[in-house]
Write an enzyme that holds these catalytic residues in place. Structure first.
Site, PDB file in Angstrom:
ATOM      1  N   CYS A 185      20.336  40.961  17.341  1.00  0.00           N
ATOM      2  CA  CYS A 185      19.786  39.990  18.302  1.00  0.00           C
ATOM      3  C   CYS A 185      20.637  38.720  18.423  1.00  0.00           C
ATOM      4  O   CYS A 185      20.913  38.234  19.527  1.00  0.00           O
ATOM      5  CB  CYS A 185      18.347  39.652  17.920  1.00  0.00           C
ATOM      6  SG  CYS A 185      18.112  39.317  16.173  1.00  0.00           S
ATOM      7  N   HIS A 207      16.082  32.633  19.076  1.00  0.00           N
ATOM      8  CA  HIS A 207      17.143  32.193  18.166  1.00  0.00           C
ATOM      9  C   HIS A 207      18.040  31.178  18.884  1.00  0.00           C
ATOM     10  O   HIS A 207      18.322  31.323  20.077  1.00  0.00           O
ATOM     11  CB  HIS A 207      18.025  33.379  17.744  1.00  0.00           C
ATOM     12  CG  HIS A 207      17.357  34.380  16.852  1.00  0.00           C
ATOM     13  ND1 HIS A 207      16.129  34.170  16.268  1.00  0.00           N
ATOM     14  CD2 HIS A 207      17.770  35.606  16.431  1.00  0.00           C
ATOM     15  CE1 HIS A 207      15.814  35.224  15.527  1.00  0.00           C
ATOM     16  NE2 HIS A 207      16.786  36.109  15.614  1.00  0.00           N
TER      17      HIS A 207
HETATM   18  N1  LIG Z   1      12.154  41.178  15.470  1.00  0.00           N
HETATM   19  C1  LIG Z   1      13.293  40.980  16.117  1.00  0.00           C
HETATM   20  O1  LIG Z   1      13.535  39.911  16.691  1.00  0.00           O
HETATM   21  C2  LIG Z   1      14.332  42.070  16.175  1.00  0.00           C
HETATM   22  C3  LIG Z   1      15.411  41.880  17.019  1.00  0.00           C
HETATM   23  C4  LIG Z   1      16.390  42.874  17.111  1.00  0.00           C
HETATM   24  C5  LIG Z   1      16.256  44.025  16.360  1.00  0.00           C
HETATM   25  N2  LIG Z   1      15.175  44.177  15.543  1.00  0.00           N
HETATM   26  C6  LIG Z   1      15.066  45.441  14.810  1.00  0.00           C
HETATM   27  O2  LIG Z   1      14.018  46.195  15.426  1.00  0.00           O
HETATM   28  C7  LIG Z   1      13.346  46.984  14.458  1.00  0.00           C
HETATM   29  C8  LIG Z   1      11.852  46.632  14.489  1.00  0.00           C
HETATM   30  O3  LIG Z   1      11.706  45.284  14.123  1.00  0.00           O
HETATM   31  P1  LIG Z   1      10.323  44.488  14.285  1.00  0.00           P
HETATM   32  O4  LIG Z   1      10.693  43.080  14.133  1.00  0.00           O
HETATM   33  O5  LIG Z   1       9.586  44.916  15.502  1.00  0.00           O
HETATM   34  O6  LIG Z   1       9.529  44.979  12.972  1.00  0.00           O
HETATM   35  P2  LIG Z   1       7.951  44.985  12.678  1.00  0.00           P
HETATM   36  O7  LIG Z   1       7.251  43.970  13.477  1.00  0.00           O
HETATM   37  O8  LIG Z   1       7.834  44.930  11.211  1.00  0.00           O
HETATM   38  O9  LIG Z   1       7.506  46.438  13.187  1.00  0.00           O
HETATM   39  C9  LIG Z   1       7.875  47.618  12.502  1.00  0.00           C
HETATM   40  C10 LIG Z   1       7.344  48.835  13.231  1.00  0.00           C
HETATM   41  O10 LIG Z   1       7.773  49.995  12.505  1.00  0.00           O
HETATM   42  C11 LIG Z   1       6.628  50.838  12.355  1.00  0.00           C
HETATM   43  N3  LIG Z   1       6.727  51.705  11.184  1.00  0.00           N
HETATM   44  C12 LIG Z   1       6.772  51.358   9.874  1.00  0.00           C
HETATM   45  N4  LIG Z   1       6.773  52.462   9.087  1.00  0.00           N
HETATM   46  C13 LIG Z   1       6.722  53.531   9.933  1.00  0.00           C
HETATM   47  C14 LIG Z   1       6.673  54.940   9.744  1.00  0.00           C
HETATM   48  N5  LIG Z   1       6.701  55.484   8.523  1.00  0.00           N
HETATM   49  N6  LIG Z   1       6.614  55.726  10.849  1.00  0.00           N
HETATM   50  C15 LIG Z   1       6.582  55.208  12.077  1.00  0.00           C
HETATM   51  N7  LIG Z   1       6.610  53.875  12.335  1.00  0.00           N
HETATM   52  C16 LIG Z   1       6.675  53.046  11.266  1.00  0.00           C
HETATM   53  C17 LIG Z   1       5.472  49.876  12.218  1.00  0.00           C
HETATM   54  O11 LIG Z   1       4.273  50.575  12.431  1.00  0.00           O
HETATM   55  P3  LIG Z   1       2.907  50.202  11.612  1.00  0.00           P
HETATM   56  O12 LIG Z   1       2.331  49.047  12.357  1.00  0.00           O
HETATM   57  O13 LIG Z   1       2.106  51.436  11.744  1.00  0.00           O
HETATM   58  O14 LIG Z   1       3.314  49.868  10.211  1.00  0.00           O
HETATM   59  C18 LIG Z   1       5.824  48.892  13.321  1.00  0.00           C
HETATM   60  O15 LIG Z   1       5.423  49.398  14.563  1.00  0.00           O
HETATM   61  C19 LIG Z   1      14.037  46.700  13.122  1.00  0.00           C
HETATM   62  O16 LIG Z   1      15.053  47.661  12.885  1.00  0.00           O
HETATM   63  C20 LIG Z   1      14.665  45.325  13.345  1.00  0.00           C
HETATM   64  O17 LIG Z   1      15.781  45.087  12.530  1.00  0.00           O
HETATM   65  C21 LIG Z   1      14.220  43.234  15.440  1.00  0.00           C
END
Ligand SMILES: NC(=O)c1ccc[n+]([C@@H]2O[C@H](COP(=O)([O-])OP(=O)(O)OC[C@H]3O[C@@H](n4cnc5c(N)ncnc54)[C@H](OP(=O)(O)O)[C@@H]3O)[C@@H](O)[C@H]2O)c1
Length: 328
Positions: free
Chosen positions: A124, A233
């Site tokens: 990001c 950010h």
């Molecule tokens: N946040 C940002 O600004 C951002 C920006 C760029 C990239 N990213 C990347 O995007 C990805 C997601 O980030 P996020 O910030 O959205 O994280 P998050 O809010 O923690 O969400 C994680 C997601 O993964 C799911 N998950 C966890 N364990 C799982 C499993 N065993 N099977 C299927 N789904 C599962 C969770 O579902 P449950 O609710 O069921 O646990 C939830 O929907 C990461 O790789 C992160 O590095 C994030």
């Protein structure tokens, strides 16, 4: 067209569904997450009943937008490709793989054509920085970038938001997503550190920037800092160019740059801030000036801000999908 969102209940996954509703309202969207969330209802313009992600989740799906952490993505992405779906992934798992394009549609859309089933969305902070400076790079060629980031808690997912919300009310509640309290604080660590003292987040901008710009010699020195803002950010960037830049021309280039809002009138207190840029798809750039520490006058300094859940993740992913659909 059927699109699955893997990690639909998370910060990025929920935003992806909202972006799909905005930009591809006719798409059929399947919301996938862990067993913990199965049966949960997500409600935006439409309602979605969350399904558990299993090996059969992709049998009837054309595209999968990935929003899970690396170890989870490693489990499902090969299954999705095997089932014939194209994956656009937000984890860092595949970003540097040779046969996986790493795409910012405003910068290298042509790379999409080289995919073999997986396309990666860049980090990001990298997306926000490169969108901000791409027009200047095309004109004078960036050789070196010195970057300090000010990264919002939502960059660490929903738990990052919860930590800040909890600690604003009660500073004694410990962080779950961070190694220190984040309310009334800031933390100069995002990811683990390597032997040279750089964090994993700090390495991404150089490694991914080289791939996106096809610029093997790009040098980046980055310090990434988590700050107690909710989303968007910010980054302070010094750019050292091969050719000597012109400040007035740089202003004009930024006014016309794709994906950029040039917000730069410091005497009127106009410059990018996280609140100004939250819940938007454009990257704001301001505080443009010459680097007074460079005697050769080959450097410019600027400050940028962009919503990393939207342009840094969900929007960029949906833009990649739109390009794929346009080329079909
Ligand atoms: N946040 C940002 O600004 C951002 C920006 C760029 C990239 N990213 C990347 O995007 C990805 C997601 O980030 P996020 O910030 O959205 O994280 P998050 O809010 O923690 O969400 C994680 C997601 O993964 C799911 N998950 C966890 N364990 C799982 C499993 N065993 N099977 C299927 N789904 C599962 C969770 O579902 P449950 O609710 O069921 O646990 C939830 O929907 C990461 O790789 C992160 O590095 C994030």
């Amino acid at each position: 067209m059927k699109i699955a969102v893997a990690g639909a209940t998370g910060a990025v996954g929920q935003q992806m569904i909202m972006c799909l509703e905005e930009r591809l309202p006719d798409a059929e969207v399947k919301a996938l997450a862990s067993l913990r969330s199965a049966g949960k209802v997500l409600e935006f313009k439409k309602k979605y009943v969350v399904e558990e992600l299993t090996e059969h989740s992709f049998d009837d799906v054309d595209y999968v937008l990935g929003a899970t952490e690396n170890p989870i993505t490693a489990q499902w992405a090969p299954l999705a490709v095997k089932a014939g779906a194209v994956v656009i992934d937000n984890s860092s798992l595949y970003r540097l793989d040779e046969d996986v394009p790493l795409v910012i549609p405003e910068i290298n859309p042509e790379d999409i054509r080289t995919h073999h089933g997986i396309i990666s969305n860049p980090n990001c902070a990298t997306i926000i920085a490169l969108v901000a400076v791409n027009a200047l790079h095309r004109r004078w060629h960036v050789e070196r970038m010195i970057v300090s980031t000010y990264q919002a808690v939502s960059g660490a997912g929903l738990q990052g938001i919860r930590d800040l919300e909890n600690q604003i009310k009660d500073p004694s509640i410990p962080s779950v997503a961070f190694p220190h309290p984040i309310a009334y604080n800031l933390i100069p660590q995002i990811g683990g550190f390597d032997a040279e003292g750089y964090s994993s987040e700090e390495r991404k901008m150089q490694n991914e920037g080289r791939k996106i710009w096809h610029h093997e010699k790009l040098l980046v020195n980055c310090t990434c800092v988590r700050v107690p803002t909710m989303r968007s950010h910010c980054e302070s960037i010094t750019l050292q160019f091969r050719d000597r830049p012109d400040l007035e021309e740089a202003r004009e280039l930024l006014k016309k740059a794709e994906g950029v809002v040039y917000a730069d009138a410091p005497s009127e207190h106009l410059y990018p801030t996280p609140l100004m840029t939250s819940d938007q798809d454009l990257v704001y750039v301001g505080r443009l000036r010459e680097d007074i520490s460079d005697p050769l006058k080959h450097s410019l300094v600027l400050f940028c801000s962009g919503d990393q859940i939207r342009k840094g993740a969900a929007t960029n992913t949906v833009q990649i999908l739109e390009r794929l659909l346009a080329e079909k």
